[in-house]
Design a protein around this motif. Structure first.
Motif, PDB file in Angstrom:
ATOM      1  N   LEU A  73      50.751  47.587  46.497  1.00 18.12           N
ATOM      2  CA  LEU A  73      51.520  46.887  45.465  1.00 18.12           C
ATOM      3  C   LEU A  73      52.966  46.685  45.902  1.00 18.12           C
ATOM      4  O   LEU A  73      53.590  45.688  45.543  1.00 18.12           O
ATOM      5  N   ARG A 121      41.659  41.869  31.778  1.00 18.93           N
ATOM      6  CA  ARG A 121      41.557  41.222  33.087  1.00 18.93           C
ATOM      7  C   ARG A 121      42.095  39.807  32.958  1.00 18.93           C
ATOM      8  O   ARG A 121      41.647  39.036  32.112  1.00 18.93           O
ATOM      9  N   PHE A 126      52.789  35.827  39.133  1.00 21.98           N
ATOM     10  CA  PHE A 126      53.536  37.068  39.333  1.00 21.98           C
ATOM     11  C   PHE A 126      54.739  36.735  40.213  1.00 21.98           C
ATOM     12  O   PHE A 126      54.603  36.061  41.228  1.00 21.98           O
ATOM     13  N   ILE A 136      48.022  36.422  40.958  1.00 19.63           N
ATOM     14  CA  ILE A 136      47.366  37.713  41.088  1.00 19.63           C
ATOM     15  C   ILE A 136      46.269  37.840  40.041  1.00 19.63           C
ATOM     16  O   ILE A 136      46.311  37.203  38.992  1.00 19.63           O
ATOM     17  N   ILE A 138      44.908  40.669  37.690  1.00 19.01           N
ATOM     18  CA  ILE A 138      45.374  41.951  37.190  1.00 19.01           C
ATOM     19  C   ILE A 138      44.357  42.535  36.220  1.00 19.01           C
ATOM     20  O   ILE A 138      43.823  41.819  35.379  1.00 19.01           O
ATOM     21  N   THR A 139      44.071  43.807  36.396  1.00 20.03           N
ATOM     22  CA  THR A 139      43.192  44.532  35.483  1.00 20.03           C
ATOM     23  C   THR A 139      43.970  45.714  34.924  1.00 20.03           C
ATOM     24  O   THR A 139      44.589  46.460  35.689  1.00 20.03           O
ATOM     25  N   ILE A 154      46.907  50.002  36.199  1.00 16.83           N
ATOM     26  CA  ILE A 154      46.944  48.587  36.581  1.00 16.83           C
ATOM     27  C   ILE A 154      46.427  48.427  38.000  1.00 16.83           C
ATOM     28  O   ILE A 154      46.857  49.133  38.909  1.00 16.83           O
ATOM     29  N   THR A 155      45.490  47.504  38.203  1.00 20.11           N
ATOM     30  CA  THR A 155      45.079  47.127  39.556  1.00 20.11           C
ATOM     31  C   THR A 155      45.442  45.662  39.775  1.00 20.11           C
ATOM     32  O   THR A 155      45.308  44.838  38.865  1.00 20.11           O
ATOM     33  N   VAL A 156      45.921  45.371  40.977  1.00 22.26           N
ATOM     34  CA  VAL A 156      46.444  44.032  41.278  1.00 22.26           C
ATOM     35  C   VAL A 156      45.879  43.543  42.602  1.00 22.26           C
ATOM     36  O   VAL A 156      45.891  44.280  43.592  1.00 22.26           O
TER      37      VAL A 156
END
Length: 282
Positions: A73, A121, A126, A136, A138-139, A154-156
């Protein structure tokens, strides 16, 4: 019983029991140390996995402050963790106003939900540290401790290249659609059962029907062709099914106004989105 009143054998038995208890305690202590060591090793492996994963990961507190970001990240955003940890995610200008609104709404969910997990999701814009906007995926997942909302995980993933490729495909499809629609020759597309799927403006002018009147209908059942020509068209369709082009073959078409027109039609089996169809040109 005092020790001086105990026999030698009794003292020995008590000593053996005491030594056993000490051994048991030592074994328990050793196991605890082993569990503690294994737990530390497991935590280190997990931290290393999170740190080195090719997916960007961040933990954001329920107040919106950034708790942690991993190396990936850092690379995606252009920020070092020292620059963002402890700061409010809503004040860094990383997201568009639309996404900020969505994130704030998700954070408010903590006051309304007590069970299950909350997931979000989105594919969003970004803003990197250098001012460049990227795409991106994003989850966000609501993390709870002891049933109480604690943070957002957060996953990106950087999907900028995928978005560019999709845009190129859309542009290409749009150009092809324009070329197909406004080509001077009559173009039509049918499936391998002879059902019309599409046609261009020249085809509409040729037969006098609007494309909407023919889509989904089979030329084998319409009155566009004579019986002799239906047999010829069926034979051409069989060749198309076998992957062979046909034509040019002469056909007499019955127009909507009951007039007739003689045309030469060539057909070509084509692949569209993995499906074999027939392109006809008259």
């Amino acid at each position: 019983m005092r020790n001086e009143n105990k026999t030698k054998d009794q003292l020995i038995q008590e000593l053996v029991k005491m030594r056993k208890k000490i051994a048991d305690l030592e074994e328990i202590t050793a196991k605890r140390k082993q569990v503690k060591t294994e737990l530390k090793e497991s935590e280190k492996k997990y931290k290393d996995l999170v740190e080195e994963t090719p997916i960007g990961i961040a933990n954001i507190g329920i107040t919106g402050k950034i708790i942690y970001i991993n190396k990936r990240l850092e690379k995606i955003s252009g920020y070092s963790r020292e620059e963002v940890v402890g700061k409010g995610v809503f004040k860094l200008g990383l997201f568009s106003n639309e996404m900020l609104k969505i994130l704030k709404e998700r954070l408010k969910v903590r006051f309304r939900l007590r069970g299950g997990s909350v997931r979000l999701r989105r594919e969003i814009h970004f803003k990197r540290k250098d001012g460049k906007w990227i795409w991106i995926e994003i989850t966000a997942k609501l993390i709870k401790k002891w049933g109480i909302p604690f943070s957002l995980r957060i996953t990106v993933q950087d999907i900028t290249e995928r978005k560019r490729a999709e845009e190129k495909i859309r542009d290409s499809e749009e150009r092809l659609k324009i070329l197909f629609g406004y080509a001077p020759d009559a173009y039509y597309i049918s499936d391998l059962k002879g059902n019309f799927i599409d046609g261009n403006k020249a085809a509409e002018r040729l037969i006098g029907y609007k494309r909407e009147e023919l889509i989904g209908k089979s030329f084998l059942k319409l009155k566009l062709l004579s019986l002799a020509d239906i047999s010829k068209a069926a034979k051409a369709l069989v060749k198309n099914i076998m992957g062979q082009p046909t034509g040019p073959d002469e056909f007499v078409l019955n127009r909507k106004d009951n007039s007739r027109v003689i045309v030469e039609i060539s057909t070509y089996p084509v692949k569209i989105k993995g499906r074999t169809l027939v392109l006809g040109i008259a």
